[in-house]
Scaffold this motif. Sequence first.
Motif, mmCIF file in Angstrom:
data_model
loop_
_atom_site.group_PDB
_atom_site.id
_atom_site.type_symbol
_atom_site.label_atom_id
_atom_site.label_comp_id
_atom_site.label_asym_id
_atom_site.label_seq_id
_atom_site.Cartn_x
_atom_site.Cartn_y
_atom_site.Cartn_z
ATOM 1 N N LEU A 102 0.838 -1.208 0.000
ATOM 2 C CA LEU A 102 0.000 0.000 0.000
ATOM 3 C C LEU A 102 0.869 1.252 0.000
ATOM 4 C CD1 LEU A 102 -2.776 -1.050 2.571
ATOM 5 C CD2 LEU A 102 -3.048 -0.790 0.102
ATOM 6 N N LEU A 103 1.940 1.228 0.781
ATOM 7 C CA LEU A 103 2.862 2.360 0.819
ATOM 8 C C LEU A 103 3.452 2.630 -0.560
ATOM 9 C CD1 LEU A 103 4.682 4.453 2.299
ATOM 10 C CD2 LEU A 103 6.287 2.568 2.733
ATOM 11 N N GLU A 104 3.832 1.577 -1.253
ATOM 12 C CA GLU A 104 4.431 1.732 -2.584
ATOM 13 C C GLU A 104 3.447 2.334 -3.577
ATOM 14 O OE1 GLU A 104 5.770 -2.209 -3.368
ATOM 15 O OE2 GLU A 104 7.574 -2.032 -2.103
ATOM 16 N N ARG A 105 2.158 2.149 -3.312
ATOM 17 C CA ARG A 105 1.122 2.752 -4.172
ATOM 18 C C ARG A 105 0.706 4.129 -3.652
ATOM 19 N NH1 ARG A 105 -3.715 -0.823 -4.009
ATOM 20 N NH2 ARG A 105 -4.476 0.645 -5.582
ATOM 21 N N HIS A 106 1.411 4.616 -2.638
ATOM 22 C CA HIS A 106 1.144 5.930 -2.034
ATOM 23 C C HIS A 106 -0.270 6.004 -1.465
ATOM 24 C CE1 HIS A 106 4.953 7.443 -3.611
ATOM 25 N NE2 HIS A 106 4.637 6.852 -4.746
ATOM 26 N N LEU A 107 -0.676 4.911 -0.808
ATOM 27 C CA LEU A 107 -1.957 4.841 -0.130
ATOM 28 C C LEU A 107 -1.702 4.763 1.366
ATOM 29 C CD1 LEU A 107 -3.879 2.327 -2.441
ATOM 30 C CD2 LEU A 107 -4.281 4.784 -2.238
ATOM 31 N N ASN A 108 -2.162 5.770 2.095
ATOM 32 C CA ASN A 108 -1.953 5.837 3.537
ATOM 33 C C ASN A 108 -3.199 5.327 4.244
ATOM 34 O OD1 ASN A 108 -0.531 8.891 2.594
ATOM 35 N ND2 ASN A 108 0.679 7.152 3.238
ATOM 36 N N ARG A 109 -3.052 4.223 5.022
ATOM 37 C CA ARG A 109 -4.214 3.542 5.584
ATOM 38 C C ARG A 109 -4.652 4.139 6.910
ATOM 39 N NH1 ARG A 109 -5.454 -0.862 8.863
ATOM 40 N NH2 ARG A 109 -3.271 -1.392 9.277
ATOM 41 N N VAL A 110 -5.963 4.352 7.046
ATOM 42 C CA VAL A 110 -6.610 4.713 8.307
ATOM 43 C C VAL A 110 -7.668 3.639 8.558
ATOM 44 C CG1 VAL A 110 -7.922 6.441 9.584
ATOM 45 C CG2 VAL A 110 -6.248 7.167 7.855
ATOM 46 N N THR A 111 -7.322 2.650 9.348
ATOM 47 C CA THR A 111 -8.182 1.494 9.639
ATOM 48 C C THR A 111 -8.578 0.797 8.326
ATOM 49 O OG1 THR A 111 -8.966 2.692 11.591
ATOM 50 C CG2 THR A 111 -10.096 0.656 11.052
ATOM 51 N N ASP A 112 -9.805 0.991 7.842
ATOM 52 C CA ASP A 112 -10.224 0.268 6.637
ATOM 53 C C ASP A 112 -10.226 1.153 5.393
ATOM 54 O OD1 ASP A 112 -12.405 1.915 7.050
ATOM 55 O OD2 ASP A 112 -13.904 0.349 6.727
ATOM 56 N N THR A 113 -9.655 2.347 5.505
ATOM 57 C CA THR A 113 -9.723 3.315 4.409
ATOM 58 C C THR A 113 -8.336 3.845 4.088
ATOM 59 O OG1 THR A 113 -11.938 3.979 5.116
ATOM 60 C CG2 THR A 113 -10.761 5.485 3.648
ATOM 61 N N CYS A 114 -7.995 3.865 2.804
ATOM 62 C CA CYS A 114 -6.696 4.363 2.370
ATOM 63 C C CYS A 114 -6.851 5.725 1.703
ATOM 64 C CB CYS A 114 -6.044 3.394 1.391
ATOM 65 S SG CYS A 114 -5.565 1.820 2.138
ATOM 66 N N ILE A 115 -6.081 6.699 2.188
ATOM 67 C CA ILE A 115 -6.088 8.048 1.629
ATOM 68 C C ILE A 115 -4.998 8.132 0.564
ATOM 69 C CG2 ILE A 115 -5.841 10.505 2.133
ATOM 70 C CD1 ILE A 115 -6.628 9.891 5.030
ATOM 71 N N PRO A 116 -5.335 8.546 -0.646
ATOM 72 C CA PRO A 116 -4.350 8.628 -1.731
ATOM 73 C C PRO A 116 -3.473 9.870 -1.600
ATOM 74 C CG PRO A 116 -6.475 9.368 -2.524
ATOM 75 C CD PRO A 116 -6.685 8.943 -1.102
ATOM 76 N N GLU A 117 -2.174 9.678 -1.510
ATOM 77 C CA GLU A 117 -1.268 10.801 -1.245
ATOM 78 C C GLU A 117 -1.319 11.867 -2.334
ATOM 79 O OE1 GLU A 117 3.520 11.656 -1.065
ATOM 80 O OE2 GLU A 117 2.799 9.684 -0.438
ATOM 81 N N GLU A 118 -1.177 11.478 -3.584
ATOM 82 C CA GLU A 118 -1.056 12.472 -4.654
ATOM 83 C C GLU A 118 -2.349 13.246 -4.851
ATOM 84 O OE1 GLU A 118 0.955 14.781 -7.157
ATOM 85 O OE2 GLU A 118 1.863 13.101 -6.063
ATOM 86 N N GLU A 119 -3.477 12.540 -4.910
ATOM 87 C CA GLU A 119 -4.759 13.190 -5.206
ATOM 88 C C GLU A 119 -5.307 13.978 -4.022
ATOM 89 O OE1 GLU A 119 -4.070 9.884 -7.972
ATOM 90 O OE2 GLU A 119 -4.081 10.012 -5.766
ATOM 91 N N ALA A 120 -4.946 13.583 -2.794
ATOM 92 C CA ALA A 120 -5.467 14.262 -1.605
ATOM 93 C C ALA A 120 -4.441 15.233 -1.021
ATOM 94 C CB ALA A 120 -5.886 13.239 -0.554
#
Length: 323
Positions: A102-120
Amino acid sequence: MQVTDFLKKHYKHFNAASLIDAAEGYKAHLENGGKMLITLAGAMSTAELGIILAEMIRQDKVHAISCTGANLEEDIFNLVAHDFYERVPHYRELSAADEEALLERHLNRVTDTCIPEEEAMRRLEHVVLKYWQKADQAGESYFPHEFFYQMLLSGDLEQYYQIDPKNSWMLEAAKKNLPIICPGWEDSTLGNIYAGHVISGDIKNVHTMKSGIEYMMFLADYYTQTASEESTIGFFQIGGGIAGDFPICVVPMLHQDLQRTGVPLWGYFAQISDSTTSYGSYSGAVPNEKITWGKLGKDTPKFVIESDATIVAPLIFAIVLDM
């Protein structure tokens, strides 16, 4: 059947009954002319509490908010990048290798939800940096929430909206210029980003961003001007931590340090928490302990619901909104 009718029919005992009592106490407090401060800990914005909290703000059921830097920014992350979020319902089964993927895809996890680094995060950084630098160059300083208000009201982000804007509590708060207290803002993604821009020299004066001490001074003025015996301020705490611990201390500070003894105590207190009552824990302290600190009185209505705030808070708000 309306939500309120269903809850009153079935929620009769234990935490369920406490939920009803806290909601009815909230309504009574407002009907008696009181105001309400809500505190947001955890990741309530990523949990999309904004869907109903925005309506609470629209209907003047909330008069001030204290929240973590994460909740301040994550409501806007969701506003501009919702379509890129990923839900991970099997998050309890993730291995360390899965998390690294998930980290390699730049997705930061908050429990069951991943926040996209680039778009957010980066999308918001590119826009808000302009406001930081403009204030810096003009020798001006603002609170973190004020910079967000400027950005939201400017319309600069509208091209990126990916949810119905009426479901963004920050946008509704900006429209009403709702008082917000955000202690420890530095402990947030954009707080880290701001520090990085100061270190790199993009922002020359670190004090372009007002501090937590200034937030306490702001809250002291707000409380003194707003609270009276006829219109006390209630305290509705979601979770624990600094979002609740910081603002509740304003009353003893006013009484003991500034000798403003005519300022009333908090007029209502409710906390939703899954923190077990424990020794030495602010989050797990029972409301009566706050009496000894000059925060609450023996007659202050006090409620504790020991449960998950993502389940409980929307139900209480539904009752307050007569849904």
